[in-house]
Design an enzyme around this catalytic site. Structure first.
Site, mmCIF file in Angstrom:
data_model
loop_
_atom_site.group_PDB
_atom_site.id
_atom_site.type_symbol
_atom_site.label_atom_id
_atom_site.label_comp_id
_atom_site.label_asym_id
_atom_site.label_seq_id
_atom_site.Cartn_x
_atom_site.Cartn_y
_atom_site.Cartn_z
ATOM 1 N N HIS A 1 -7.650 -0.434 -1.989
ATOM 2 C CA HIS A 1 -6.297 -1.004 -1.877
ATOM 3 C C HIS A 1 -5.312 0.108 -1.497
ATOM 4 C CE1 HIS A 1 -2.511 -2.917 -2.790
ATOM 5 N NE2 HIS A 1 -3.137 -4.071 -2.753
ATOM 6 N N GLU B 1 -4.303 -5.788 5.065
ATOM 7 C CA GLU B 1 -3.015 -5.803 4.380
ATOM 8 C C GLU B 1 -2.088 -4.733 4.971
ATOM 9 O OE1 GLU B 1 -3.257 -7.465 0.105
ATOM 10 O OE2 GLU B 1 -3.885 -5.391 0.041
HETATM 11 P P1 PGA Z 1 1.737 -9.117 -2.496
HETATM 12 O O1 PGA Z 1 0.550 -8.091 -2.740
HETATM 13 O O2 PGA Z 1 1.136 -10.498 -2.341
HETATM 14 O O3 PGA Z 1 2.596 -9.015 -3.739
HETATM 15 O O4 PGA Z 1 2.455 -8.710 -1.270
HETATM 16 C C1 PGA Z 1 -0.652 -8.192 -2.022
HETATM 17 C C2 PGA Z 1 -1.602 -7.079 -2.390
HETATM 18 O O5 PGA Z 1 -1.147 -5.934 -2.549
HETATM 19 O O6 PGA Z 1 -2.815 -7.290 -2.532
#
Ligand code: PGA
Length: 224
Positions: free
Chosen positions: A96, A145
């Site tokens: 992540h 992401e």
């Molecule tokens: P968020 O986070 O939905 O609050 O933008 C997503 C993540 O970091 O996995």
């Protein structure tokens, strides 16, 4: 109906009491389509509590750790290893962007983590922020992401996310690529309807059981 992975990422949130309450409040479809996988990436401290709640309430929910040790069991104080995780979860989140940034995890660290997860039979979701990041072999799911979209309320456009997910799918040879970054119960449908987006990784909107229940219902509705 296409396959869908909806994963909530609680990050460093929730006491065990709060986790118990969430499990009591969440309303999941009574008969979940077999194409749908629901997942909660919970802090290590809450995984056992959730495991118990899932069994007691027969919740159609799988569990994931948010991190894994790159080492085998042994003298690594504070580390939680793959064998320990495999007792309480079937999935693990690796790489992540918050861990890359705040914990300085390197590509080599992440490659070792994926290997440990694999050896223990854990399914692995590997996070990347763009198409330049290399995905190790043996990853089950890639989560795209973009850093600027995480926790900002500024989601990527579904069309662009779809294009990026298509490139990742091809480059990394993975079947499942999901999108994460400000996914909400309002916009989830527009993401999962995209042909190359196979699900979502949800941070903020997974914390409230009612909101997350609505998000799941909207996502399933959108792909029916
Ligand atoms: P968020 O986070 O939905 O609050 O933008 C997503 C993540 O970091 O996995």
């Amino acid at each position: 109906m296409k396959s869908l992975l909806i994963a909530g990422n609680w990050k460093s949130n929730k006491t065990n009491q709060e986790a118990r309450m969430w499990a009591q409040q969440v309303q999941l479809p009574v008969s979940l389509p077999e194409q749908v996988t629901l997942l909660i990436c919970a802090p290590f401290t809450s995984l056992s509590v959730l495991q118990w709640a899932v069994g007691a309430q027969k919740l159609p929910l799988s569990l994931a750790a948010q991190n894994i040790s790159k080492f085998d069991p042994g003298s690594y104080t504070g580390e939680i290893n793959a064998t320990q995780i495999a007792e309480i979860a079937s999935w693990v989140l690796v790489g992540h962007s918050e861990r890359r940034t705040h914990l300085a995890e390197s590509d080599e660290d992440l490659r070792m983590k994926v290997k440990k997860a694999n050896n223990a039979g854990l399914h692995c979701i590997y996070c990347v922020s763009d198409t330049e990041m290399k995905v190790p072999d043996m990853v089950d799911v890639v989560a795209y992401e973009p850093v600027w979209a995480i926790g900002t309320g500024n989601a990527e456009t579904p069309e662009h996310a779809n294009e990026v997910c298509a490139v990742i799918k091809q480059q990394a040879s993975v079947k499942t690529v999901i999108y994460g970054g400000s996914v909400s119960e309002m916009n989830v449908g527009s993401f999962v309807r995209m042909p190359n987006i196979d699900g979502v990784l949800v941070g903020g909107a997974s914390l409230d059981a009612t909101v997350f229940s609505q998000l799941i219902a909207s996502a399933i509705d959108a792909v029916k």
